[in-house]
Design a protein around this motif. Sequence first.
Motif, PDB file in Angstrom:
ATOM      1  N   ARG A  66       3.675  -5.370  -2.174  1.00 20.73           N
ATOM      2  CA  ARG A  66       4.063  -4.525  -3.311  1.00 20.73           C
ATOM      3  C   ARG A  66       3.189  -3.274  -3.294  1.00 20.73           C
ATOM      4  NH1 ARG A  66       3.556  -8.143  -7.609  1.00 20.73           N
ATOM      5  NH2 ARG A  66       1.601  -7.185  -8.243  1.00 20.73           N
ATOM      6  N   ARG A  67       3.624  -2.314  -2.458  1.00 21.05           N
ATOM      7  CA  ARG A  67       2.836  -1.096  -2.256  1.00 21.05           C
ATOM      8  C   ARG A  67       3.719   0.109  -2.555  1.00 21.05           C
ATOM      9  NH1 ARG A  67       1.036  -3.295   3.624  1.00 21.05           N
ATOM     10  NH2 ARG A  67       3.295  -3.411   3.702  1.00 21.05           N
TER      11      ARG A  67
ATOM     12  N   HIS B 206       8.128   2.543  -5.327  1.00 20.25           N
ATOM     13  CA  HIS B 206       9.557   2.251  -5.190  1.00 20.25           C
ATOM     14  C   HIS B 206       9.859   0.821  -5.644  1.00 20.25           C
ATOM     15  CE1 HIS B 206       7.808   0.584  -1.490  1.00 20.25           C
ATOM     16  NE2 HIS B 206       8.870  -0.210  -1.411  1.00 20.25           N
ATOM     17  N   ARG B 207      11.142   0.554  -5.862  1.00 17.28           N
ATOM     18  CA  ARG B 207      11.562  -0.794  -6.224  1.00 17.28           C
ATOM     19  C   ARG B 207      11.507  -1.657  -4.965  1.00 17.28           C
ATOM     20  NH1 ARG B 207      11.447  -3.586 -10.862  1.00 17.28           N
ATOM     21  NH2 ARG B 207      12.650  -5.488 -10.598  1.00 17.28           N
ATOM     22  N   HIS B 208      10.731  -2.702  -4.982  1.00 21.58           N
ATOM     23  CA  HIS B 208      10.495  -3.507  -3.791  1.00 21.58           C
ATOM     24  C   HIS B 208      11.566  -4.588  -3.641  1.00 21.58           C
ATOM     25  CE1 HIS B 208       6.615  -1.659  -4.724  1.00 21.58           C
ATOM     26  NE2 HIS B 208       6.353  -1.755  -3.436  1.00 21.58           N
ATOM     27  N   ARG B 209      11.860  -4.910  -2.386  1.00 25.13           N
ATOM     28  CA  ARG B 209      12.901  -5.906  -2.142  1.00 25.13           C
ATOM     29  C   ARG B 209      12.547  -6.783  -0.954  1.00 25.13           C
ATOM     30  NH1 ARG B 209      17.890  -1.994  -0.368  1.00 25.13           N
ATOM     31  NH2 ARG B 209      17.673  -1.504  -2.564  1.00 25.13           N
TER      32      ARG B 209
ATOM     33  N   LEU C 271       9.457  -8.491  -6.961  1.00 25.04           N
ATOM     34  CA  LEU C 271      10.350  -8.040  -5.911  1.00 25.04           C
ATOM     35  C   LEU C 271      11.781  -8.467  -6.211  1.00 25.04           C
ATOM     36  CD1 LEU C 271       7.491  -7.992  -4.463  1.00 25.04           C
ATOM     37  CD2 LEU C 271       8.767  -8.337  -2.343  1.00 25.04           C
TER      38      LEU C 271
ATOM     39  N   ASP D 224      11.058  -4.635   2.106  1.00 26.07           N
ATOM     40  CA  ASP D 224       9.614  -4.652   2.333  1.00 26.07           C
ATOM     41  C   ASP D 224       9.184  -5.871   3.135  1.00 26.07           C
ATOM     42  OD1 ASP D 224       8.468  -2.381   0.418  1.00 26.07           O
ATOM     43  OD2 ASP D 224      10.114  -3.404  -0.621  1.00 26.07           O
TER      44      ASP D 224
ATOM     45  N   PRO E  16       8.336  -5.005   7.207  1.00 26.77           N
ATOM     46  CA  PRO E  16       9.419  -4.027   7.015  1.00 26.77           C
ATOM     47  C   PRO E  16       9.946  -3.435   8.317  1.00 26.77           C
ATOM     48  CG  PRO E  16       7.298  -3.144   6.277  1.00 26.77           C
ATOM     49  CD  PRO E  16       7.093  -4.598   6.529  1.00 26.77           C
TER      50      PRO E  16
END
Length: 451
Positions: free
Chosen positions: A37-38, A41-44, A71, A94, A116
Motif C-alpha cells: 500500500r504505497r 492511488h486506489r490499490h488493488r 486493497l 499492486d 506489480p
Amino acid sequence: MTRRYFGTDGIRGQSNIHPMTPDIAMRVGIACGKLFRRGEHRHRVVIGKDTRLSGYMLENALVAGFTAAGLDVFLLGPIPTPAVAMLTRSLRADIGVMISASHNPFADNGIKLFGPDGYKLSDEIEGKIEDLLEQDITGQLAPPTQIGRAKRVEGDIYRYIEFVKRTLPRDVTLHGLRVAIDCANGAAYKVAPLALWELGAEVVTIGNEPNGTNINLDCGSTHPSALQKKVHEVRADIGIALDGDADRVIIVDEHGTIVDGDQLMAVIAETWANDELLTGSGIVATVMSNLGLERFLSGKGLSLARTKVGDRYVVEHMRQNNFNVGGEQSGHIVLSDFGTTGDGLVAALQVLSAVKRTGKTVSEICHRFEPVPQLLRNVRYAGGKPLENDSVKQAIADAESELAKKGRLVIRPSGTEPLIRVMAEGDDRSQIERIVNDLVGIIGSVRSEAA
C-alpha cells in the motif's frame, strides 16, 4: 536466513493445518496489503486459484485480509498461474495471488505471490512479509473509510487465451494436428482446450472435469500414463500434460513416449538460436537438469547456466544475465519474451510451432539428445539436520570424488516437504545406482538414530 512460512514457491502445506489455515491466509492478505500500500492511488490485488476444494476457504480469507488492509480485490476464479502473473500487470494491480499447490494432491494448497511487475517476490520481500505475519495486525489495518471492496471479474480468462494465441508465430496455425491435452482437472481445464481449438487444432481433452478433489489425481504432468493411453487411443499427433496450475508441461509424442522439460528446453533453445531469437548465448536450468542437456547445448555452441531448484531462481538468473529461455526438468519452462513465470501452454505452442514449420513428427522434433543415466531418490525425515552429520558429509565427499568429471551429485532438502533428495548422474548406470543407494542408506540410518 531461516524461512518460517515461505518455501521455494510461496507458502504451501496441507489444508487446514498450519500454515495453510484461514487465519494465516487472512494475515498474509493484511501483511501484503500493508507492504504494497504505497502511494495515494486506489490499490488493488488480483486473486486466482486452481480447482482444489480448499481454494474457496483460502480465497475468502485472503479477501478478508486484503480488504481489511485497504486493497480492492479482483477475483479471477479458476485460472492458470501464468495468467495471474500476466493479469497482475495488465490490470495494473499492486500484487497478484495464486492459490494453488501446483502438482500436489488436492489436500495440499499454497499461496503464490507476484509483484506489480508480474514476477514472483524476492526472498527479501518474502522475509518482510514473514516479519509482519508475526506482528500485531492492529497497526496494519486500514481505517474504516479506506476498507477495500471485492468483486468477481468475469471474462478475464479470454484475455489470457488471446495472450497465449499471440505467442504462436503469425504464419503458423495448428490446422491438421490432432492434439490430446490433459488439464489435470486443474486451473487450465477451460482455457487450454479452447486456446488450442481457436488456433485450429482438433482437440481431444481429458482431465477437464474438476470436482474439488480430483486435481492431479492419476492425471496431469505428474501422472502422464492417462495421456499416453489417450494418445494411442485417438492416434493423436501430440499429447500435452499440464499440472494443477498449468505452469508446467510434459509432452507425449505420437508413439506415447514421454518428453520431459530438458528435451523441451533443448528444442526451444535450438529453434530460437537458429531463428536468432535466443539471448544470453544459452539457457538457464537448475542443478537437476540432465548432463545430456548440457552436452547437447555445448555441441551447438550454447551454454547452460545452473541455479538451485525453483523456477523463481531460474527467472532471477535470467533477468540478471539477459537470458530469455530457462526452466526445469519437471516442465517449468520460462520464456521471458512472453511472460514472467513458467507457462505450460505457451511452451507447448513453441514445440507445436517447430512441428508445423518443419513438417516433422513430434518424436523427431523432441528427441534432441540421449539423457545421461540419472537416479533420484527421496529420504523422508522427521526432524534434525541429517546433512550436517559427519558420516553423511564424508559419504557425500567420497561419492563426489568417485564421480569426479564423469558425472554429478546433487543432494538437497526439499523446499516444500520434509525430504532430502539424493540425485546422481553419469555414464555408468550401475555406478550411479550404487552411489545413490549407499547415500540413501546412510542418510536414512542417521535419520533413524536421530528419531
